[in-house]
Design an enzyme around this catalytic site. Structure first.
Site, short mmCIF file in Angstrom:
data_model
loop_
_atom_site.label_atom_id
_atom_site.label_comp_id
_atom_site.label_asym_id
_atom_site.label_seq_id
_atom_site.Cartn_x
_atom_site.Cartn_y
_atom_site.Cartn_z
N GLY A 27 0.81 -1.21 0.00
CA GLY A 27 0.00 0.00 0.00
C GLY A 27 0.85 1.26 0.00
N LEU A 29 0.66 3.67 -2.16
CA LEU A 29 1.15 3.49 -3.53
C LEU A 29 1.64 4.80 -4.14
CD1 LEU A 29 -1.61 1.09 -4.89
CD2 LEU A 29 0.52 0.53 -3.70
N GLY A 32 5.72 4.41 -8.92
CA GLY A 32 6.48 3.18 -9.17
C GLY A 32 5.61 1.95 -9.09
N HIS A 33 4.75 1.88 -8.06
CA HIS A 33 3.81 0.75 -7.96
C HIS A 33 2.88 0.71 -9.18
CE1 HIS A 33 4.50 1.47 -3.49
NE2 HIS A 33 4.81 0.20 -3.62
N GLY A 147 9.57 -4.86 -8.48
CA GLY A 147 10.44 -3.77 -8.89
C GLY A 147 11.91 -4.05 -8.63
N ARG A 148 12.76 -3.55 -9.54
CA ARG A 148 14.20 -3.68 -9.37
C ARG A 148 14.74 -2.82 -8.24
NH1 ARG A 148 14.38 -4.13 -15.11
NH2 ARG A 148 15.34 -6.11 -15.76
N GLN A 153 15.64 -8.35 -2.90
CA GLN A 153 14.34 -9.00 -2.76
C GLN A 153 13.94 -9.69 -4.05
OE1 GLN A 153 10.70 -7.19 -0.75
NE2 GLN A 153 10.22 -6.81 -2.89
N SER A 185 9.78 5.74 -3.42
CA SER A 185 9.63 4.81 -2.31
C SER A 185 8.53 5.30 -1.40
CB SER A 185 10.94 4.72 -1.51
OG SER A 185 10.76 4.04 -0.29
#
Length: 280
Positions: A27, A29, A32-33, A147-148, A153, A185
């Protein structure tokens, strides 16, 4: 957009709709999301996203309770981006009993860098992602987009999917940046105006480190220490700024070869911990 809170409702909503394309989130958001959602949509028959703030990946002193929750804005953004089904479980929906079975990723990958400074983080990430995969892909194969920006991760999840032979394609989405170069972010919202102006220095430090790393006779440990010291002199508290091999996140052997490397950094600015990376 259908909103499902329970696993049963999610599976009912997905029944007979073909291969899901899935973007998991916590969430709060940002663009990027939403870029990941738009990237994922043509990769499946039904576009699914999730919002779940996963307690398992927060250390006791971290920001689980204060992590930003922006439900109505998130729903509006997802619907506008073409999300078909939003899975938004409450904690008791996803963890109806204590989650004593957990996924422990390879320590050679998961206990370095982020895993060193946040012990147990990737156990929490791997466990919740595996459980979300079990919920979303109950009917078979599909695609998931990550995402990169969260580079380590992404590697952990790819390795998990490969070793468990999951019928899920793990696709990487490029890091989205603000005009000044700061990686987008959810935690950028914690920054004061002064900190926000300073925050771009992390990406600039990684750019400088990457440029220096491929110079003839580059001494990586010295360059990494200098990069950290330069940030520290600006008031940051660096955890690491380092150059690693993209293939395994280990230190390069011999002369660093451009095209195979990634510079990664994590540092605290005020009370906000930021991460970033740059392939080169």
């Amino acid at each position: 957009m259908h909103i499902a809170h329970s696993i049963a409702d999610l599976r009912s909503a997905l029944a007979g709709r073909g291969r899901p394309a899935f973007v998991p989130t916590m969430g709060n958001l940002h663009d990027g999301h939403i870029a990941l959602v738009r990237q994922a949509k043509p990769l499946g028959d039904v576009m699914v996203s999730s919002i779940f703030v996963n307690r398992l990946q927060f250390l006791p002193h971290e920001d689980f309770d204060s992590y930003p929750r922006t439900w109505e804005a998130d729903c509006a953004k997802l619907e506008a981006a073409g999300c078909d089904v939003l899975f938004a479980p409450r904690e008791h929906d996803l963890y109806p009993e204590p989650q004593t079975f957990k996924v422990h990723p390879d320590p050679l990958l998961a206990d370095i860098l982020e895993g060193h400074f946040r012990p147990g983080f990737f156990v929490g990430v791997s466990t919740v992602v595996m459980k979300l995969f079990a919920c979303v892909f109950a009917g078979g194969a599909g695609t998931a987009v990550f995402g990169r920006k969260d580079y380590q991760q992404l590697m952990v999840i790819r390795q998990m999917a490969r070793q468990f032979a999951l019928p899920i394609d793990i696709v990487a989405g490029d890091t989205r940046r603000a005009e000044d170069g700061l990686a987008l972010s959810s935690r950028n919202g914690y920054l004061s105006p002064t900190e926000r102006a300073e925050a771009v220095q992390l990406s600039r430090a990684l750019q400088a480190l990457a440029s220096a790393a491929v110079a003839v006779g580059a001494d990586l440990p010295t360059l990494e220490a200098q990069a950290a010291a330069a940030l520290r002199a600006r008031g940051w508290q660096p955890d690491y700024l380092t150059v690693r091999q993209r293939a395994n996140l280990l230190a390069p052997e011999g002369t660093p070869q451009a095209g195979t490397l990634v510079a990664l950094g994590a540092a605290r600015l005020g009370s906000t911990r930021l991460i970033d990376n740059l392939e080169f």
